[in-house]
Design a protein around this motif. Sequence first.
Motif, PDB file in Angstrom:
ATOM      1  N   ILE A 131      43.020  40.646  31.203  1.00  0.00           N
ATOM      2  CA  ILE A 131      42.268  40.444  32.447  1.00  0.00           C
ATOM      3  C   ILE A 131      40.894  39.871  32.093  1.00  0.00           C
ATOM      4  O   ILE A 131      40.109  40.510  31.395  1.00  0.00           O
ATOM      5  CB  ILE A 131      42.081  41.762  33.220  1.00  0.00           C
ATOM      6  N   THR A 132      40.620  38.679  32.574  1.00  0.00           N
ATOM      7  CA  THR A 132      39.340  38.024  32.305  1.00  0.00           C
ATOM      8  C   THR A 132      38.491  38.049  33.570  1.00  0.00           C
ATOM      9  O   THR A 132      38.957  37.673  34.647  1.00  0.00           O
ATOM     10  CB  THR A 132      39.550  36.571  31.861  1.00  0.00           C
ATOM     11  N   VAL A 133      37.245  38.483  33.424  1.00  0.00           N
ATOM     12  CA  VAL A 133      36.324  38.547  34.553  1.00  0.00           C
ATOM     13  C   VAL A 133      35.038  37.817  34.166  1.00  0.00           C
ATOM     14  O   VAL A 133      34.503  38.013  33.073  1.00  0.00           O
ATOM     15  CB  VAL A 133      36.022  40.010  34.927  1.00  0.00           C
ATOM     16  N   LEU A 134      34.557  36.955  35.048  1.00  0.00           N
ATOM     17  CA  LEU A 134      33.339  36.182  34.821  1.00  0.00           C
ATOM     18  C   LEU A 134      32.328  36.512  35.911  1.00  0.00           C
ATOM     19  O   LEU A 134      32.676  36.577  37.091  1.00  0.00           O
ATOM     20  CB  LEU A 134      33.630  34.678  34.852  1.00  0.00           C
ATOM     21  N   LEU A 135      31.087  36.701  35.511  1.00  0.00           N
ATOM     22  CA  LEU A 135      29.981  36.890  36.448  1.00  0.00           C
ATOM     23  C   LEU A 135      28.996  35.750  36.239  1.00  0.00           C
ATOM     24  O   LEU A 135      28.462  35.572  35.138  1.00  0.00           O
ATOM     25  CB  LEU A 135      29.295  38.234  36.201  1.00  0.00           C
ATOM     26  N   MET A 176      40.492  36.710  36.759  1.00  0.00           N
ATOM     27  CA  MET A 176      41.457  35.676  36.394  1.00  0.00           C
ATOM     28  C   MET A 176      42.519  36.211  35.425  1.00  0.00           C
ATOM     29  O   MET A 176      42.228  37.041  34.566  1.00  0.00           O
ATOM     30  CB  MET A 176      40.707  34.506  35.745  1.00  0.00           C
ATOM     31  N   GLN A 177      43.728  35.684  35.571  1.00  0.00           N
ATOM     32  CA  GLN A 177      44.789  35.949  34.601  1.00  0.00           C
ATOM     33  C   GLN A 177      44.695  34.897  33.488  1.00  0.00           C
ATOM     34  O   GLN A 177      45.485  33.958  33.425  1.00  0.00           O
ATOM     35  CB  GLN A 177      46.158  35.918  35.268  1.00  0.00           C
ATOM     36  N   GLY A 178      43.732  35.080  32.606  1.00  0.00           N
ATOM     37  CA  GLY A 178      43.446  34.063  31.601  1.00  0.00           C
ATOM     38  C   GLY A 178      44.531  33.861  30.566  1.00  0.00           C
ATOM     39  O   GLY A 178      44.562  32.818  29.903  1.00  0.00           O
ATOM     40  N   TYR A 200      38.611  42.664  29.964  1.00  0.00           N
ATOM     41  CA  TYR A 200      39.327  43.908  30.234  1.00  0.00           C
ATOM     42  C   TYR A 200      40.764  43.782  29.719  1.00  0.00           C
ATOM     43  O   TYR A 200      41.275  42.673  29.489  1.00  0.00           O
ATOM     44  CB  TYR A 200      39.364  44.199  31.741  1.00  0.00           C
ATOM     45  N   TYR A 201      41.396  44.919  29.576  1.00  0.00           N
ATOM     46  CA  TYR A 201      42.790  44.977  29.128  1.00  0.00           C
ATOM     47  C   TYR A 201      43.544  45.945  30.032  1.00  0.00           C
ATOM     48  O   TYR A 201      42.941  46.679  30.821  1.00  0.00           O
ATOM     49  CB  TYR A 201      42.864  45.467  27.678  1.00  0.00           C
ATOM     50  N   GLU A 202      44.872  45.936  29.896  1.00  0.00           N
ATOM     51  CA  GLU A 202      45.676  46.993  30.493  1.00  0.00           C
ATOM     52  C   GLU A 202      45.883  48.077  29.446  1.00  0.00           C
ATOM     53  O   GLU A 202      45.963  47.800  28.249  1.00  0.00           O
ATOM     54  CB  GLU A 202      47.009  46.430  30.990  1.00  0.00           C
ATOM     55  N   ARG A 203      45.954  49.316  29.884  1.00  0.00           N
ATOM     56  CA  ARG A 203      45.949  50.447  28.963  1.00  0.00           C
ATOM     57  C   ARG A 203      47.037  50.336  27.901  1.00  0.00           C
ATOM     58  O   ARG A 203      46.840  50.713  26.739  1.00  0.00           O
ATOM     59  CB  ARG A 203      46.108  51.758  29.745  1.00  0.00           C
ATOM     60  N   HIS A 204      48.181  49.770  28.272  1.00  0.00           N
ATOM     61  CA  HIS A 204      49.308  49.693  27.335  1.00  0.00           C
ATOM     62  C   HIS A 204      49.265  48.440  26.457  1.00  0.00           C
ATOM     63  O   HIS A 204      50.120  48.286  25.590  1.00  0.00           O
ATOM     64  CB  HIS A 204      50.628  49.698  28.108  1.00  0.00           C
TER      65      HIS A 204
END
Length: 226
Positions: A131-135, A176-178, A200-204
């Motif tokens: 998970i990619t997040v941009l500010l 975004m789904q980078g 960010y990541y998913e826990r798994h």
Amino acid sequence: MFDLRKHQYNYFYDLVTVVENLIPEYICDRLAARVNGVIAEDLVDHVKHKALGTNAVSDLGGEYDHHIFKGDDIRAHLPELNVIYHAVLPLISVITCADAVVSPYPVSDINIKAYPPGGGTLGLHYDTNGITVLLFLTDNKEAPLRMQIERSHPSKKDPWIETRKIYAKKGALVVMQGRKTLHDSEPTSTEQKLTVVYNYYERHDTYRHEDFDKFVYYGVKPTELA
């Protein structure tokens, strides 16, 4: 009004959604001034390399030209951005419908890419994190985030690529789904562009190729996947 369904739809169908006005403009301006103060004192690295990307790091070998604030740089000079990183985690989870977690990699959990006028850029690549997040800290009429979205439909013979451009707006958050879309930053011309990158990541799934940081930050050509 925040429309959660709209953002979830955009994230899954378009692979990206934009939450505008998350941070007030005056705060963005103050943060940008401090970013430029740190750069002026030569306290962060200038990334400048090209033609080094390989399939190992999902990079097409483009050009990289920007100042980089790594995780420890953020915590030393702009700790508020670390607060935002943790504070918006629930928002990221509900938009992505995922058990999202912050990054276990302190060098790359939070970055700032400061693209200078006259060619500041980022090569065409897929991200390794889920998970990619941009500010965005600046308003820009040039140097958009460029995305290539793969499309197909049974009414058409062949799949096609939809190209999307997202121009920076102060205080806007891009989710975004980078991993699923090739993307880059179009080169700057006359403007500076300041982008905070929240990984960010998913826990798994916290996969990150072992050579990725050496390639991105220091221009070390990566080895191939085993």
